[in-house]
Design a protein around this motif. Sequence first.
Motif, PDB file in Angstrom:
ATOM      1  N   GLN A 130       0.847  -1.193   0.000  1.00 28.99           N
ATOM      2  CA  GLN A 130       0.000   0.000   0.000  1.00 28.99           C
ATOM      3  C   GLN A 130       0.882   1.242   0.000  1.00 28.99           C
ATOM      4  O   GLN A 130       1.932   1.265   0.642  1.00 28.99           O
ATOM      5  CB  GLN A 130      -0.906   0.006   1.231  1.00 28.99           C
ATOM      6  N   LEU A 131       0.435   2.258  -0.746  1.00 29.33           N
ATOM      7  CA  LEU A 131       1.082   3.569  -0.742  1.00 29.33           C
ATOM      8  C   LEU A 131       0.145   4.542  -0.055  1.00 29.33           C
ATOM      9  O   LEU A 131      -1.046   4.578  -0.359  1.00 29.33           O
ATOM     10  CB  LEU A 131       1.315   4.074  -2.162  1.00 29.33           C
ATOM     11  N   LYS A 132       0.656   5.313   0.885  1.00 27.86           N
ATOM     12  CA  LYS A 132      -0.084   6.426   1.477  1.00 27.86           C
ATOM     13  C   LYS A 132       0.786   7.657   1.229  1.00 27.86           C
ATOM     14  O   LYS A 132       1.796   7.842   1.894  1.00 27.86           O
ATOM     15  CB  LYS A 132      -0.345   6.202   2.964  1.00 27.86           C
ATOM     16  N   LEU A 133       0.394   8.422   0.220  1.00 30.55           N
ATOM     17  CA  LEU A 133       1.170   9.592  -0.170  1.00 30.55           C
ATOM     18  C   LEU A 133       0.601  10.845   0.472  1.00 30.55           C
ATOM     19  O   LEU A 133      -0.569  11.153   0.281  1.00 30.55           O
ATOM     20  CB  LEU A 133       1.159   9.755  -1.690  1.00 30.55           C
ATOM     21  N   ASN A 153       7.630  -1.445 -12.671  1.00 34.81           N
ATOM     22  CA  ASN A 153       6.357  -1.063 -13.253  1.00 34.81           C
ATOM     23  C   ASN A 153       5.260  -1.750 -12.450  1.00 34.81           C
ATOM     24  O   ASN A 153       5.218  -2.976 -12.376  1.00 34.81           O
ATOM     25  CB  ASN A 153       6.341  -1.522 -14.716  1.00 34.81           C
ATOM     26  N   GLU A 154       4.387  -0.983 -11.823  1.00 40.70           N
ATOM     27  CA  GLU A 154       3.358  -1.529 -10.930  1.00 40.70           C
ATOM     28  C   GLU A 154       2.089  -0.690 -11.075  1.00 40.70           C
ATOM     29  O   GLU A 154       2.161   0.514 -11.239  1.00 40.70           O
ATOM     30  CB  GLU A 154       3.872  -1.464  -9.483  1.00 40.70           C
ATOM     31  N   SER A 155       0.938  -1.328 -10.983  1.00 38.54           N
ATOM     32  CA  SER A 155      -0.343  -0.611 -11.064  1.00 38.54           C
ATOM     33  C   SER A 155      -0.985  -0.546  -9.682  1.00 38.54           C
ATOM     34  O   SER A 155      -0.946  -1.512  -8.924  1.00 38.54           O
ATOM     35  CB  SER A 155      -1.291  -1.326 -12.031  1.00 38.54           C
ATOM     36  N   TRP A 156      -1.613   0.602  -9.402  1.00 36.94           N
ATOM     37  CA  TRP A 156      -2.199   0.872  -8.093  1.00 36.94           C
ATOM     38  C   TRP A 156      -3.627   1.350  -8.265  1.00 36.94           C
ATOM     39  O   TRP A 156      -3.963   1.951  -9.280  1.00 36.94           O
ATOM     40  CB  TRP A 156      -1.379   1.926  -7.357  1.00 36.94           C
ATOM     41  N   GLU A 157      -4.433   1.132  -7.240  1.00 38.73           N
ATOM     42  CA  GLU A 157      -5.829   1.567  -7.248  1.00 38.73           C
ATOM     43  C   GLU A 157      -6.053   2.538  -6.089  1.00 38.73           C
ATOM     44  O   GLU A 157      -5.738   2.223  -4.934  1.00 38.73           O
ATOM     45  CB  GLU A 157      -6.732   0.341  -7.079  1.00 38.73           C
ATOM     46  N   LEU A 158      -6.589   3.728  -6.398  1.00 36.35           N
ATOM     47  CA  LEU A 158      -6.886   4.715  -5.363  1.00 36.35           C
ATOM     48  C   LEU A 158      -8.045   4.201  -4.509  1.00 36.35           C
ATOM     49  O   LEU A 158      -9.118   3.910  -5.026  1.00 36.35           O
ATOM     50  CB  LEU A 158      -7.252   6.060  -5.991  1.00 36.35           C
ATOM     51  N   THR A 159      -7.815   4.059  -3.199  1.00 38.38           N
ATOM     52  CA  THR A 159      -8.853   3.529  -2.311  1.00 38.38           C
ATOM     53  C   THR A 159      -9.339   4.536  -1.281  1.00 38.38           C
ATOM     54  O   THR A 159     -10.370   4.332  -0.657  1.00 38.38           O
ATOM     55  CB  THR A 159      -8.354   2.260  -1.576  1.00 38.38           C
ATOM     56  N   ASP A 160      -8.590   5.648  -1.096  1.00 34.79           N
ATOM     57  CA  ASP A 160      -9.023   6.676  -0.156  1.00 34.79           C
ATOM     58  C   ASP A 160      -8.302   7.976  -0.490  1.00 34.79           C
ATOM     59  O   ASP A 160      -7.168   7.962  -0.972  1.00 34.79           O
ATOM     60  CB  ASP A 160      -8.722   6.260   1.291  1.00 34.79           C
ATOM     61  N   LYS A 161      -8.996   9.081  -0.213  1.00 37.67           N
ATOM     62  CA  LYS A 161      -8.423  10.405  -0.475  1.00 37.67           C
ATOM     63  C   LYS A 161      -8.924  11.352   0.599  1.00 37.67           C
ATOM     64  O   LYS A 161     -10.127  11.474   0.813  1.00 37.67           O
ATOM     65  CB  LYS A 161      -8.862  10.890  -1.853  1.00 37.67           C
ATOM     66  N   GLU A 162      -7.996  12.016   1.283  1.00 39.06           N
ATOM     67  CA  GLU A 162      -8.339  13.025   2.283  1.00 39.06           C
ATOM     68  C   GLU A 162      -7.667  14.327   1.871  1.00 39.06           C
ATOM     69  O   GLU A 162      -6.484  14.330   1.544  1.00 39.06           O
ATOM     70  CB  GLU A 162      -7.845  12.602   3.666  1.00 39.06           C
ATOM     71  N   SER A 163      -8.431  15.417   1.895  1.00 42.60           N
ATOM     72  CA  SER A 163      -7.894  16.726   1.522  1.00 42.60           C
ATOM     73  C   SER A 163      -7.951  17.662   2.725  1.00 42.60           C
ATOM     74  O   SER A 163      -8.901  17.609   3.505  1.00 42.60           O
ATOM     75  CB  SER A 163      -8.714  17.321   0.380  1.00 42.60           C
ATOM     76  N   GLY A 167      -3.931  22.456   1.387  1.00 40.90           N
ATOM     77  CA  GLY A 167      -3.595  21.882   0.086  1.00 40.90           C
ATOM     78  C   GLY A 167      -3.010  20.487   0.151  1.00 40.90           C
ATOM     79  O   GLY A 167      -2.902  19.800  -0.862  1.00 40.90           O
ATOM     80  N   LEU A 168      -2.619  20.050   1.341  1.00 43.03           N
ATOM     81  CA  LEU A 168      -2.092  18.697   1.505  1.00 43.03           C
ATOM     82  C   LEU A 168      -3.210  17.690   1.266  1.00 43.03           C
ATOM     83  O   LEU A 168      -4.354  17.908   1.663  1.00 43.03           O
ATOM     84  CB  LEU A 168      -1.523  18.520   2.922  1.00 43.03           C
ATOM     85  N   GLN A 169      -2.875  16.594   0.613  1.00 36.17           N
ATOM     86  CA  GLN A 169      -3.801  15.479   0.446  1.00 36.17           C
ATOM     87  C   GLN A 169      -3.107  14.209   0.915  1.00 36.17           C
ATOM     88  O   GLN A 169      -1.891  14.070   0.742  1.00 36.17           O
ATOM     89  CB  GLN A 169      -4.191  15.294  -1.024  1.00 36.17           C
ATOM     90  N   ILE A 170      -3.859  13.298   1.505  1.00 35.34           N
ATOM     91  CA  ILE A 170      -3.351  11.969   1.807  1.00 35.34           C
ATOM     92  C   ILE A 170      -4.095  11.017   0.893  1.00 35.34           C
ATOM     93  O   ILE A 170      -5.311  10.857   0.996  1.00 35.34           O
ATOM     94  CB  ILE A 170      -3.502  11.597   3.293  1.00 35.34           C
ATOM     95  N   LEU A 171      -3.343  10.434  -0.033  1.00 32.92           N
ATOM     96  CA  LEU A 171      -3.898   9.534  -1.041  1.00 32.92           C
ATOM     97  C   LEU A 171      -3.473   8.106  -0.704  1.00 32.92           C
ATOM     98  O   LEU A 171      -2.268   7.848  -0.539  1.00 32.92           O
ATOM     99  CB  LEU A 171      -3.403   9.908  -2.433  1.00 32.92           C
TER     100      LEU A 171
END
Length: 177
Positions: A130-133, A153-163, A167-171
Amino acid sequence: MRKIIYYVASSLDGYIAGKSDDISKFILQGEGVEKYQSDLTSFGTVIMGRKTYEFGFQYGLEPGQPAYPNMEHHIFSNSLKIDNPSESVKIEKLSLDKVNEIRQNAKTDIYLCGGGEFAGWLLKNGLIDQLKLKLNPIVLGGGTKLFGSSTANESWELTDKESFSDGLQILTYDKKK
């Protein structure tokens, strides 16, 4: 088996630090940072490379001491030498077997702190779940890349987004199966 979660600040252009390891342009306080700090309390184990661990020294971390008092630390390096490390700090040789052993024995998901080359090596070997950016609204133009020099090369699916208002977001992204 526990997940390895790469929870890291990034610029819009994919850098986790600017030139000369400069992090001064990143958002260092506010609601998003408080959320990140709160999230860290759920981890009991942290893994990182030598450069990330040594980066903490300029902020008062003493060699051999844990960067996160509530976590068991595994610092991966083939060159780092520390006399009398804390009981919660282990220096590990770079090894897939060791990473998998930590995954099997961890009581919580595992926090991958920092990144660059070590995160790139884990990505190349399919070990990041999991990536939490913490996406900062900045462009740095150079510095330490999110996955170092990795060409994985890897594919990821966005599962949550906090804004957040600054301007910071946690994806949050999960690895696609």
